[in-house]
Structure formats: structure tokens, C-alpha cells
Design a protein around this motif. Structure first.
Motif, PDB file in Angstrom:
ATOM      1  N   SER A  73      -4.729  22.613  42.337  1.00  0.00           N
ATOM      2  CA  SER A  73      -5.160  22.220  43.683  1.00  0.00           C
ATOM      3  C   SER A  73      -6.613  21.759  43.667  1.00  0.00           C
ATOM      4  O   SER A  73      -6.977  20.799  44.342  1.00  0.00           O
TER       5      SER A  73
ATOM      6  N   GLN B 112      -1.059  21.872  50.379  1.00  0.00           N
ATOM      7  CA  GLN B 112      -0.130  22.911  49.938  1.00  0.00           C
ATOM      8  C   GLN B 112       0.566  23.590  51.110  1.00  0.00           C
ATOM      9  O   GLN B 112       1.747  23.841  51.071  1.00  0.00           O
TER      10      GLN B 112
ATOM     11  N   ASP C  58       0.680  18.443  47.153  1.00  0.00           N
ATOM     12  CA  ASP C  58       0.424  19.735  46.515  1.00  0.00           C
ATOM     13  C   ASP C  58       1.613  20.650  46.757  1.00  0.00           C
ATOM     14  O   ASP C  58       1.831  21.116  47.868  1.00  0.00           O
ATOM     15  N   GLU C  59       2.375  20.879  45.728  1.00  0.00           N
ATOM     16  CA  GLU C  59       3.583  21.711  45.783  1.00  0.00           C
ATOM     17  C   GLU C  59       4.465  21.361  46.979  1.00  0.00           C
ATOM     18  O   GLU C  59       4.714  22.194  47.846  1.00  0.00           O
TER      19      GLU C  59
END
Ligand SMILES: Nc1ncnc2c1ncn2[C@@H]1O[C@H](COP(=O)(O)OP(=O)(O)O)[C@@H](O)[C@H]1O
Ligand SMILES: [Mg+2]
Lengths: 249, 372
Positions: free
Chosen positions: A49, A85, A163-164
Motif C-alpha cells: 500500500s 483498500q 489496492d486489494e
């Protein structure tokens, strides 16, 4: 998809990152090419991240260079879209308003055009039309991710950072999200950089995968090539997949 | 001008050029809409000079094309590059629906409806608060039956946070209010030659009302809001749900220690507030009225009975319960988003101050009836 003699769109060179005495990256280098889907994997806390945020200019690295190569010179804010995220949707705004935030910020876009555009983006990411007037807390986790992506796409970015994106989604939802990302890349020619822990995603969508370990990118290659890699962490990471895949056959 | 118009006998050619993006979209839409067309007319949009477009431009073009077509015109696109063609096809594929319209009601009815909805909400909120109190009492009785299960560590932490750390602000405010009462009281009482009653005014109002009320307002603002914010953010983080699944009762863990701490600490804080208020008043009387401390104490002994003191202190635990219930209840109500956290924190403070004052009025009526 990518041939490596092409010049990269973004290149990271000799990146050092530390928080206090805690070293995150040490001499990290990575290239991101036009039109590819690049996966980033690594143990948790290895600074995936943080790497994204540095590329976005949200965190200043301790040392090192991040260069954007673009035919029109420097990339501006509107050419990069981000899905954070945890979504990071503005909780007080509806999905429609969230998508319109960057348009309002830019100014000079007529209200009805903004509504049409928001409806378009909502449809592109596969949300139902009713979602437009809901606030993030009224949406499920998967829908929030889609809404986040719709906001990331609101200004037609050339690159999106995810992000994810599939973390916390059920396998079906994750597969649909992967298809969506593939489709967007194919239709819009997006460059996609995605941090992920989801091996299925890696196999399904990525052209290349960068592996973060030992404070560096220890390898950046296609999954097929990485499977042959002898580095212990990479072997451990892909070992499970290989056995599972052979079971499936 | 973004468009150049070339008109021949039956063909209108619209030329565009450059790199067009969302910033140009509104102007483009206006220019396109302003072009005069006749039914059965042939229109060609020539894109050979266009370097790139984005989805906003594509949307504007597509919408205008449909509009012309529905007016009976024949519209065609010519020599757009691959990028532009692709994005127009993409937009075409995805513009199946419009934004669903928001329901707009006539204003009179919607005002009435809003009033009704708001009233219902207030009533519901209070019934829920009462239900929550019942739940807390139930858990309290259970806890008293098994005192070993009372959570002592959080209780002590709360005592420190609510009580000890509030001493400075409670002391300062009551000291100043005591001084103000004497100052103002003396000003008016002196006009009727009754300045000696200033001490009576100060000691009775401070002991019976101001000491405890000021304490309650400060504690509501300081600790009631903190309760809501703490419990509310745990609620947002699903910590409360996690507790339940782990077999912990959130009332036992979060609510009881806070309310018990308030019940224990409020009388002490109120006593301290009384002292500081009297001190502020006495000093002001000494400085401005030249009432010496000895004279002040003599007058004080004549003015008040011990019941004045008890009347104030007796209310303290009840106010504490009110503040604690309201703060914890609002925290438990937080759902969904950070914005709700702010909303419930505000409501918790407003609600507990309101309830404290209502309760104070009720106590005043009871004490009057009992002649205390
Ligand atoms: N702003 C910050 N200040 C201090 N430490 C940070 C900050 N952001 C991240 N870190 C630390 O950097 C490390 C990497 O974090 P992160 O990039 O979020 O990991 P991940 O690879 O799981 O995404 C973690 O140890 C985290 O605690
Ligand atoms: Mg992370």
C-alpha cells in the motif's frame, strides 16, 4: 501484452522508504508498462500500500525516483484513478455524488451531463441503477468496491491503482470483479496496477506480477515464469496454487 | 467554437478537432443542441481532426445523435480514429439506463410529512432509550448478584477519566460562576439595602442548583460525548458484534462501568463544585463587598441548613445515570458511517443536558411539595 523493450509508463528507481527507523523499501525498482495489468504481491506489511501511495504522490519516499513517461508529458490528477483498500468513499455522499466529486472539483460541467456520466459509470461497473441514490453504508461490501471503482473511473483515467480490490469479496464476487477489470482494460486500454492477495485473481487477470519481499521487488514476471522461480518465498507462495490446480484437473 | 459547420444543399458537415475531454463537454453539448436541423436532413460528424475524446464527449455526441435521429434526421460519423470509435462503442454499450429520478413531492405535503417523521423519530428515540435503560438495569441486577463479574479495571479507568481529569474545568467554571453571582447579586441587593443577603443568594443557589447543574452540563459535554464517540466507533468497526460472538455482553463491558463510574463520581464532583463556587463567591464578596471570610462563614451558617446541601448532592447520581444512559445509548445507535457518529454524539449531549434539566425541574417540584 507487454514486451520489455517498450518504454515503461511509470518507472520506479532506487526507492527507499522508512518510517522512523522502520525500513520498508530499500533500493526498490519497478516498471509499469502501458496497457498491462500488473499484480503486486507480498507478505502483509511489506509495503504494498505504501508503494502505491508513493507512486500516487501521497507519501514522499525517503530516497529514489518515480518517473512518469507520457506522450503528453507529466500525468495529471485526472489521468490516475485509485481504489483504496477500504473503498474510501465519502460516507456522507450518495454514490452518484461520490462519482461526481472530481467533476464538480473541475467545474464547468452541466448538471444533467454529470448525471448522465454518473449513470454511465454506475452501469460500467455493474451496479444497479438504484444504487445511485444510496450512501456507501447502504451498500454491501462488493457494491462498495464497485462504487469505489466507478469513482476512480469518473474522469476517464489512463491508469488505475487498485489496492486489494477483491479482498473481502466472496469468490463469485471476486471473479466478477476480475472480469470487470479485464473488460475495462480491453475496452478502454487502461493500465491497471493491483495489489492483491487473491491467487485466483493473479492467474485470471494479471499480465505480470511483481513480488515484494526483502524490502525490494524480487521478481516481476508472468505467473507462469514465477512458478518456475526458485526463491523460497515465491515457491512457498505459488506452491499451494500448483497443488490446488492439479487437484482441480 | 468547438464545431465548424459546413452547409451544402442537403448535407450538413460538422467538423471537430483536437483533444476533447470532459472540460469541453458542456460547451460541446450546447453548440450541438443549437445547430438548426430540419427533418430528413443529412448530417455528418467529421472527426478526422480529432486526436482523442473521453467518455463525456462520447456521451454528448451519442445523445445528440439519438436526438437528431428521433427528429427524423440521418446522422453519420466519419473518419474518427480508433480510440474515439472504441470509446463511443463502449459508451453506446453501457448507456442502457438513465439516472432514476428522485421523487419530488409538493412542498406543503412534504413539510407536513417531515414534521410527522421527525416527531415519530423523537418518540421512538425516547421509547428506545427507556428500553435500553431496562436492559441496563437488568444487567446491573445480574452483576450485583455476582459482584465478582463486575469489571473493576474499566471502572477505575473511567473514574479517573470522568472525575479526576474533570477537576480543573469543573473547579474553574463553578469558581467563576460563584464570583458572578455575588457580583451581580450585590449590585441589585445593595439598591434595596439588602446586600448582606448576597451570601444567602450565593450559598442557596450554589448548593441547591448551580453546583450540580454546572457539573452535569460539563460532564455531559465532556464525558457523555466521549462515551458516544467511543462506543460508536466500536460499533462502526464491528467490535460490538465481535464482542457478542465472543460471549461478552457489551452492556456489561462498556455501559455498566461507565454508568457506575458516573454514579460514584457525580456526588463527589458536585461537592467539589459547591466548594469551588462558594470559594469564588466568598473571595468576590471579600474583595468587592468587604465581607470578611469570618463574616461570610457566619452569615453562611445562618443562611443554609444542611438540607440545602443534601438537596444538591442527592440529585447528582441521578443526573449521572441520565448522562451515562444517554451517552451509551446514542453510541450503540451508531450505524454505517462516520457522519452518523457525529450526529449521535451531538444528539447525546443535547439529549442528556435536556434530560438533566427536566429532571432538575421534577426534583424542584418534589422538594417544594415536601417542603425541603
Ligand atoms: N504513515 C505511516 N506511518 C508509519 N508507518 C506506516 C505508515 N504507513 C504504513 N506504515 C507501516 O509500513 C508498513 C507497510 O504498510 P503497508 O504498505 O500498508 O503494508 P501492506 O503491504 O500490507 O499493504 C507497515 O508496517 C505499516 O505499519
Ligand atoms: Mg495494504
Amino acid at each position: 501484452m507487454t514486451d520489455n523493450n517498450q518504454t515503461p509508463l511509470i518507472s520506479v528507481r532506487g526507492l527507499h522508504t522508512r518510517f522512523g527507523s522502520h525500513v520498508i523499501h530499500e533500493n526498490l525498482s519497478l516498471d509499469i508498462y502501458q496497457g498491462e495489468i500488473l499484480g503486486i504481491v507480498g507478505g502483509s506489511g511489506t509495503g504494498k500500500s505504501v508503494l502505491l501511495k508513493e507512486t500516487l504522490g501521497l507519501i514522499t519516499p525517503y530516497k529514489g525516483e518515480i518517473t512518469f513517461h507520457n506522450d503528453q508529458g507529466q500525468l495529471d490528477k485526472t489521468s490516475i484513478g485509485v481504489l483504496f483498500q477500504d473503498g474510501a468513499l465519502f460516507s456522507a455522499l450518495t454514490v452518484r455524488q461520490n462519482i461526481q466529486v472530481p467533476m464538480r472539483e473541475m467545474g464547468g460541467v452541466a448538471m444533467d451531463l454529470m448525471d448522465d456520466l454518473a449513470a454511465l459509470k454506475i452501469e460500467i461497473v455493474g451496479l444497479p441503477p438504484e444504487a445511485a441514490h444510496k450512501t456507501p453504508s447502504q451498500l454491501s461490501g462488493g457494491m462498495r468496491k464497485r462504487a469505489g471503482l466507478a469513482r476512480a473511473l469518473s474522469m476517464d483515467p489512463k491508469i488505475v491503482f487498485l489496492d486489494e480490490p477483491t479482498a473481502g469479496l466472496d469468490p463469485m464476487g471476486a471473479a466478477e470483479f476480475d472480469d470487470l477489470i479485464l473488460q475495462l482494460r480491453n475496452d478502454l486500454g487502461l493500465t491497471v496496477v493491483m495489489v492483491t492477495h487473491d491467487l485466483d485473481s493473479l492467474y485470471r487477470v494479471t499480465d505480470r506480477v511483481a513480488v515484494l519481499a526483502e524490502n525490494q521487488v524480487i521478481a516481476a514476471d508472468s505467473v507462469e515464469e514465477l512458478e518456475k522461480n526458485n526463491h523460497p518465498w515465491i515457491r512457498a507462495y505459488f506452491h499451494g496454487v500448483r497443488s490446488r490446480q492439479s487437484e482441480e484437473r | 467554437m468547438l464545431i465548424s459547420i459546413e452547409q451544402s444543399s442537403e448535407l450538413t458537415t460538422l467538423g471537430m478537432s483536437g483533444s476533447l475531454s470532459i472540460g469541453d463537454a458542456t460547451a460541446l453539448a450546447k453548440e450541438l443542441a443549437a445547430i438548426p436541423v430540419k427533418p430528413k436532413q443529412y448530417l455528418v460528424i467529421d472527426g478526422h481532426g480529432v486526436a482523442s475524446i473521453d467518455s463525456a464527449i462520447a456521451l454528448v455526441l451519442k445523445k445528440q445523435m439519438y436526438r437528431w435521429q428521433s427528429q427524423g434526421c440521418h446522422v453519420a460519423l466519419k473518419s474518427f480514429n480508433q480510440q474515439a470509435t472504441d470509446i463511443m462503442a463502449f459508451v453506446d454499450k453501457h448507456s442502457q439506463y438513465r439516472m432514476p429520478p428522485k421523487v419530488v413531492r409538493p412542498s406543503m405535503i412534504s413539510v407536513l410529512e417531515d414534521i410527522g417523521v421527525a416527531t415519530e423519530k423523537i418518540i421512538k428515540n425516547f421509547t428506545h432509550l427507556i428500553a435500553f435503560s431496562g436492559l441496563v438495569v437488568e444487567r446491573l441486577l445480574l452483576a450485583l448478584r455476582h459482584p465478582s463479574r463486575l469489571r473493576v479495571t474499566p471502572l477505575v479507568a473511567q473514574l479517573d477519566q470522568i472525575g479526576f481529569r474533570a477537576l480543573a474545568i469543573v473547579g474553574l467554571i463553578t469558581f467563576l460562576i460563584g464570583a458572578v453571582i455575588v457580583n451581580q447579586g450585590a449590585f441589585y441587593l445593595r439598591q434595596v439595602g439588602a446586600d448582606v443577603f448576597t451570601v444567602d443568594l450565593l450559598s442557596i443557589t450554589m448548593l441547591r442548583e448551580f453546583g450540580i447543574l454546572l457539573t452535569a452540563v460539563i460532564v455531559a459535554g465532556r464525558s457523555g460525548s466521549a462515551f458516544t464517540a467511543q462506543i460508536g466507533s466500536m460499533q462502526l468497526n464491528e467490535e460490538i458484534d465481535a464482542m457478542k460472538t465472543l460471549g461478552m455482553n457489551p452492556i456489561d463491558v462498556l455501559v455498566l462501568p461507565r454508568i457506575l463510574a458516573l454514579v460514584l463520581i457525580m456526588p463527589l464532583l458536585a461537592f467539589y463544585a459547591d466548594l469551588m463556587g462558594l470559594l469564588g463567591g466568598a473571595l468576590t464578596a471579600w474583595v468587592t463587598l468587604e465581607v470578611s471570610p469570618v463574616a461570610f462563614i457566619q452569615r453562611f451558617e445562618e443562611a443554609v441548613t444542611v438540607s440545602s446541601f443534601y438537596v444538591g448532592i442527592l440529585k447528582a447520581p441521578f443526573f449521572g445515570i441520565m448522562i451515562g444512559l444517554s451517552g451509551c445509548y446514542e453510541g450503540m445507535c451508531v450505524r454505517g458511517s462516520a457522519e452518523k457518529l457525529g450526529f449521535h454524539t451531538t444528539r447525546s449531549v443535547v439529549q442528556s443536558i435536556f434530560l438533566v434539566i427536566v429532571m432538575d425541574a421534577a426534583f424542584a417540584m418534589i422538594f417544594t411539595a415536601l417542603d425541603i
